[in-house]
Design an enzyme around this catalytic site. Structure first.
Site, mmCIF file in Angstrom:
data_model
loop_
_atom_site.group_PDB
_atom_site.id
_atom_site.type_symbol
_atom_site.label_atom_id
_atom_site.label_comp_id
_atom_site.label_asym_id
_atom_site.label_seq_id
_atom_site.Cartn_x
_atom_site.Cartn_y
_atom_site.Cartn_z
ATOM 1 N N CYS A 1 60.959 -30.278 -22.833
ATOM 2 C CA CYS A 1 60.119 -30.886 -23.874
ATOM 3 C C CYS A 1 60.725 -30.786 -25.269
ATOM 4 C CB CYS A 1 58.738 -30.249 -23.858
ATOM 5 S SG CYS A 1 57.922 -30.374 -22.257
ATOM 6 N N HIS B 1 54.106 -27.921 -32.196
ATOM 7 C CA HIS B 1 54.366 -28.388 -30.828
ATOM 8 C C HIS B 1 53.039 -28.542 -30.096
ATOM 9 C CE1 HIS B 1 56.499 -29.028 -27.109
ATOM 10 N NE2 HIS B 1 55.960 -27.959 -26.544
ATOM 11 N N GLU C 1 53.104 -20.137 -29.830
ATOM 12 C CA GLU C 1 53.507 -20.807 -31.067
ATOM 13 C C GLU C 1 52.848 -20.165 -32.282
ATOM 14 O OE1 GLU C 1 54.207 -25.254 -32.911
ATOM 15 O OE2 GLU C 1 52.908 -25.036 -31.158
ATOM 16 N N HIS D 1 51.280 -35.480 -24.402
ATOM 17 C CA HIS D 1 52.609 -34.863 -24.433
ATOM 18 C C HIS D 1 53.630 -35.804 -23.799
ATOM 19 C CE1 HIS D 1 55.782 -32.132 -24.603
ATOM 20 N NE2 HIS D 1 55.277 -31.081 -23.985
ATOM 21 N N PHE E 1 59.923 -26.053 -21.315
ATOM 22 C CA PHE E 1 60.060 -25.203 -20.137
ATOM 23 C C PHE E 1 61.468 -24.615 -20.092
ATOM 24 C CE2 PHE E 1 56.683 -26.910 -16.908
ATOM 25 C CZ PHE E 1 55.693 -26.336 -17.678
#
Length: 440
Positions: free
Chosen positions: A195, A333, A344, A370, A428
């Site tokens: 991502c 994010h 985060e 996403h 990931f």
């Protein structure tokens, strides 16, 4: 070190088939999430996604290329064409659209670079090919002539494998196709860091320009993951929201009721340019990219570690040669997963300390979903527009924050003069990428 600016933006997203439509819908706090229509998702635990609406690849590609190439490449070329037009580097021909009739407005495009990121690449095309091959094998068995044909020269045709299957699904083919389309002979790179792919692609293009290898680059990310393989796989990992009865409320970063991210598709492409090169040709400048930081958690395949994310933020700030007090906006994010959002916020607090409570924080994914490898690029584009236009788009569906209520979450579109902003992307495998953008 050479300075780098953004001179063109193109995008296709669940909120619009260009960057302006996307921007307007983000300002209005609209959600692009709905029930999946691409395939029958009734047997899956998550049946919602951020799909493109009314996108026409025919505007950008010939019929042959539409059939040969995976949709993630369709999205990449569409966003690239719009970004190059926006930058004044090409103009569309007056003939049939989608036939490569663009004309270059500047000779430097030939020596430019192309860096495009994607997490899943041609996953939907792979899925279709496997289904076709299974159908073919089943027909062999049902007809009772499998042994007769399995070794014949007709087998590949009967199994319906396309000769374009391998090249058309390669992650690097998005950048390669853009290079071929516009005659670009500089570096052509495909980036795949989950991502963080789109943000890493922009960061690596930034470095190529900063070090003088090229003066201009097309950079960003693209993804087309709305197929049974991807949705089923992420569902099995427990990563996706199951709020199927209320799709528009499903993506809810930092909210106590969040239960996973909402998968989405689309692309974001930026034209990055060395400052003097841009000024010499009188280009419009959205913002300057002054810092890039990337790191690895070295921790877990799917669980993020705030310490690794904090490291990337610190590296980006150091690269930009700024202090924590200089940052006046964070485009987070913010995937809407329990572990991801928590990590985060831990990273932000670790880096900014008490200053964190004064920094506005928003999240595009609350409305867009996403887009995996495309997310970081679209979010960098939105951050550039926020700086250029003095507007912060909100995080929607944040009704009951459970992660430090003292932080400055922007819940409604806000006018604010911005000088320096962060755009965070984490993937990931613990891959982290952070960009620093500044008003020019």
């Amino acid at each position: 070190m050479k300075r780098v600016v953004i001179t063109g933006i193109g995008a296709v997203t669940p909120l619009g088939n260009d960057i302006e439509a996307t921007w307007e819908n983000l300002k209005k706090g609209r959600s692009g999430i709905g029930l999946i229509t691409r395939f029958d998702a009734s047997g899956l635990s998550s049946r919602i996604a951020g799909e493109l609406k009314g996108f026409s690849p025919e505007k950008y590609l010939s019929k042959k290329d539409i059939l040969r190439l995976d949709p993630f490449i369709h999205y990449a070329i569409a966003a690239a064409v719009m970004a190059l037009e926006d930058a004044g580097l090409i103009r569309r021909g007056s003939g049939v659209r989608g036939q490569g009739l663009e004309k270059q407005n500047h000779s430097s495009l030939a020596s430019a670079g192309v860096v495009i990121g994607s997490s899943r690449g041609g996953i939907s095309t792979f899925e279709k090919s496997i289904i076709r091959s299974q159908v073919g094998t089943t027909r062999f068995r049902e007809s009772g002539v499998r042994k007769k044909f399995i070794s014949s020269r007709l087998t590949p045709h009967i199994l319906r494998f396309s000769p374009y299957l391998m090249p058309a699904t390669a992650i690097s083919m998005a950048s390669s196709y853009i290079s071929m389309r516009f005659g670009i002979k500089g570096p052509s790179l495909g980036i795949s860091t989950a991502c963080a792919s789109g943000a890493n692609a922009i960061g690596e293009a930034l470095r190529l320009i900063q070090h003088g290898e090229i003066n201009l680059s097309i950079a960003g990310g693209a993804e087309a993951p709305i197929c049974r393989f991807a949705v089923g796989g992420y569902s099995a990992a427990g990563a996706l929201s199951k709020r199927n009865n209320n799709p528009e409320k499903a993506s809810r970063p930092f909210d106590r009721g969040r239960d996973g991210f909402v998968i989405a598709e689309g692309a974001g492409i930026l034209v990055l340019e060395e400052l003097n090169h841009a000024l010499k040709r009188g280009a419009n400048i959205y913002a300057e990219i002054t810092g890039y930081g990337t790191s690895s958690d070295a921790f877990h395949m799917t669980k993020p570690d705030g310490r690794g994310e904090a490291s990337a933020i610190k590296k980006a700030l150091n690269d930009a040669k700024i202090s924590i007090e200089d940052v006046d906006y964070i485009n987070a994010h913010a995937t809407s997963t329990a572990l991801g959002d928590r990590a985060e916020i831990q990273a932000v607090k670790k880096v900014f300390g008490t200053h964190a409570s004064g920094i506005p924080i928003s999240a595009c994914k609350s409305m867009l979903g996403h887009m995996l490898g495309g997310a970081g690029a679209v979010e960098a584009a939105i951050t550039a527009l926020s700086i250029s236009r003095g507007i912060i788009t909100p995080v929607i569906n944040l009704e009951n924050p459970d992660l430090d209520r003292n932080l400055n979450y922007v819940k409604k579109t806000q006018k604010k003069d911005l000088n320096t902003a962060l755009s965070n992307s984490f993937g990931f495998g613990g891959v982290n990428a952070v960009l620093v953008l500044r008003k020019f």
